[in-house]
Design an enzyme around this catalytic site. Structure first.
Site, mmCIF file in Angstrom:
data_model
loop_
_atom_site.group_PDB
_atom_site.id
_atom_site.type_symbol
_atom_site.label_atom_id
_atom_site.label_comp_id
_atom_site.label_asym_id
_atom_site.label_seq_id
_atom_site.Cartn_x
_atom_site.Cartn_y
_atom_site.Cartn_z
ATOM 1 N N GLN A 98 0.570 -1.072 -0.052
ATOM 2 C CA GLN A 98 -0.034 -0.011 -0.121
ATOM 3 C C GLN A 98 0.849 1.232 0.177
ATOM 4 O OE1 GLN A 98 -1.441 1.000 4.301
ATOM 5 N NE2 GLN A 98 -1.724 -1.403 3.822
ATOM 6 N N HIS A 100 0.045 5.650 1.055
ATOM 7 C CA HIS A 100 -0.867 6.672 1.365
ATOM 8 C C HIS A 100 -0.580 8.037 0.698
ATOM 9 C CE1 HIS A 100 -1.891 3.986 4.489
ATOM 10 N NE2 HIS A 100 -0.662 4.061 5.136
ATOM 11 N N HIS A 264 4.809 0.490 1.208
ATOM 12 C CA HIS A 264 5.038 -0.384 2.513
ATOM 13 C C HIS A 264 4.127 -1.475 2.723
ATOM 14 C CE1 HIS A 264 2.076 2.580 3.796
ATOM 15 N NE2 HIS A 264 1.862 1.739 4.846
ATOM 16 N N ARG A 283 -4.249 0.519 -2.462
ATOM 17 C CA ARG A 283 -3.659 -0.952 -2.280
ATOM 18 C C ARG A 283 -3.449 -1.331 -3.721
ATOM 19 N NH1 ARG A 283 -8.044 -0.616 0.863
ATOM 20 N NH2 ARG A 283 -7.874 -0.630 2.981
#
Length: 400
Positions: A98, A100, A264, A283
């Site tokens: 994933q 962010h 990560h 994701r």
């Protein structure tokens, strides 16, 4: 000061026992992946004054008097909302690969999905708020993760000697182009639907890593990670991407910072997370949840760099403060055993969580609150400075 409830998330990758044991709550047999403490609209905590009553959600408490609760400085910088979210995380099996988003893309993406009529709670929605989501994880047990890209030449070394066709192809590209552009090229090839490897190709790569591991691998951790991910998510291209990423092992007390844009995957362990108040997760694999490869690739930072470990700084002896390189949050850990009053850092809106023992928090303007293992408190800015006494360990999230 308020007693604070948590919101439990029963994601499939969670541990059935780790969070219930830490918080002193009954285990039900269901996986408990996260416990949230904060004001995010997806799962807000509730504030309860001593003496009982039904309590109000944290957003309701803040809305009543944002300046008093947050402090004028925090309100001026972040608006009328708590800028961080505190979590306990317990990974029994690996989480998704994933990223962010950065804040500008989060705002754009949120507006685009709103305009398209995508409901906020739709499983395929990417942006559930307008915020970025840098985060810091503090290990309570040994904590394993993958974080950020390795140097391309190191990835070439890991792929060297693996006879699986996929490994040979990736090695050739990176050897010819050992740059961020080379990393982007192979990472994109592994993930895009039109170029991603087949489950059979991923399986052959995992078999090659398993064979090398059995023969005495020069890179046992990398090979073991591939084998572990293949067992958890057979044939997923995310298995192969692990060879491009930095492995991270945190021991209890270590902390790792994950910036927006950082690829990560958390693999296993129990920890405390503090992050900007956001639930935006993009994701690309290693998950049964919604995957949006194009949107993830749009947000990735391809520069190879070592993982960002945060060393703590001492505060009045009993407290270690982990200063993240963002304005939204910081985390402190306080251990006391002498019965004396110890000051806590920060004067803005603070969340306290007792991890062990029994402690009493006393505010400058609003009395005291006793906390035992698993109990949490919310301290408005108007309560002023805090001290704690007793015997135990306490974590605190606050705003720098």
């Amino acid at each position: 000061m308020y007693r604070l409830t948590n919101a439990i998330q029963n994601y499939a990758w969670g541990s059935a026992t780790a969070i219930p044991t830490l918080l002193g709550t009954p285990a039900t047999g269901e996986p408990v992946a996260e416990a949230w403490f904060g004001a995010h609209a997806s799962a807000p905590s509730y504030c309860v004054h001593e003496g009982g009553g039904p309590g109000l959600s944290m957003p309701e408490v803040i809305a009543r008097d944002a300046t008093s609760v947050l402090g004028a400085d925090v309100e001026a910088r972040f608006g009328a909302g708590l800028p961080y979210l505190l979590k306990v995380i317990a990974a029994e099996t690996p989480l998704s690969l994933q990223v962010h988003p950065h804040i500008d893309r989060a705002r754009e993406g949120y507006a685009e999905e709103d305009a398209a009529g995508v409901p906020l709670d739709a499983p395929h929605r990417n942006y559930r708020d307008r915020n970025h989501k840098p985060e810091l994880v503090y290990a309570l047990t040994r904590f394993e993760a993958l974080c950020g890209f390795r140097a391309p030449r190191r990835a070439v070394e890991l792929l060297d000697g693996l006879k699986a066709p996929l490994a040979v192809e990736l090695r050739t590209v990176l050897a010819e182009q050992p740059t961020p552009a080379g990393i982007e090229r192979v990472f994109t090839r592994l993930l895009r639907p039109e170029t991603r490897p087949t489950a059979e190709q991923v399986g052959l790569l995992a078999e090659a890593c398993a064979a090398r591991l059995a023969a005495g691998s020069p890179s046992p951790r990398a090979d073991r990670t591939v084998v572990t991910l293949q067992q958890a998510y057979p044939g997923d291209p995310g298995v192969a991407t692990s060879l491009l990423l930095n492995p991270v092992t945190l021991q209890p007390g270590d902390a790792l910072f994950v910036p927006a844009g950082g690829v990560h995957a958390y693999l296993k362990g129990l920890g405390i997370e503090v992050m900007a108040s956001s639930d935006n997760v993009l994701r690309a694999g290693l998950t049964p949840k919604h995957v949006d490869v194009d949107e993830l690739l749009r947000n990735v930072d391809y520069v190879a760099a070592p993982p960002i470990r945060i060393a703590p700084e001492k505060f009045h002896g009993a407290t270690r403060v982990y200063y993240a390189p963002v304005d939204d949050f910081e985390l402190s850990v306080t251990r006391v055993a002498d019965g004396q009053a110890h000051p806590l850092p920060g004067r803005g809106p603070r969340i306290l969580l007792c991890l062990e023992g029994s402690m009493t928090a006393t505010s400058e303007h609003d009395g005291s609150l006793a906390l035992t293992r698993g109990q949490a408190a919310f301290v408005p800015a108007s309560d002023g400075a805090l001290t704690v006494r007793g015997g135990g360990t306490l974590v605190q999230a606050d705003v720098p």
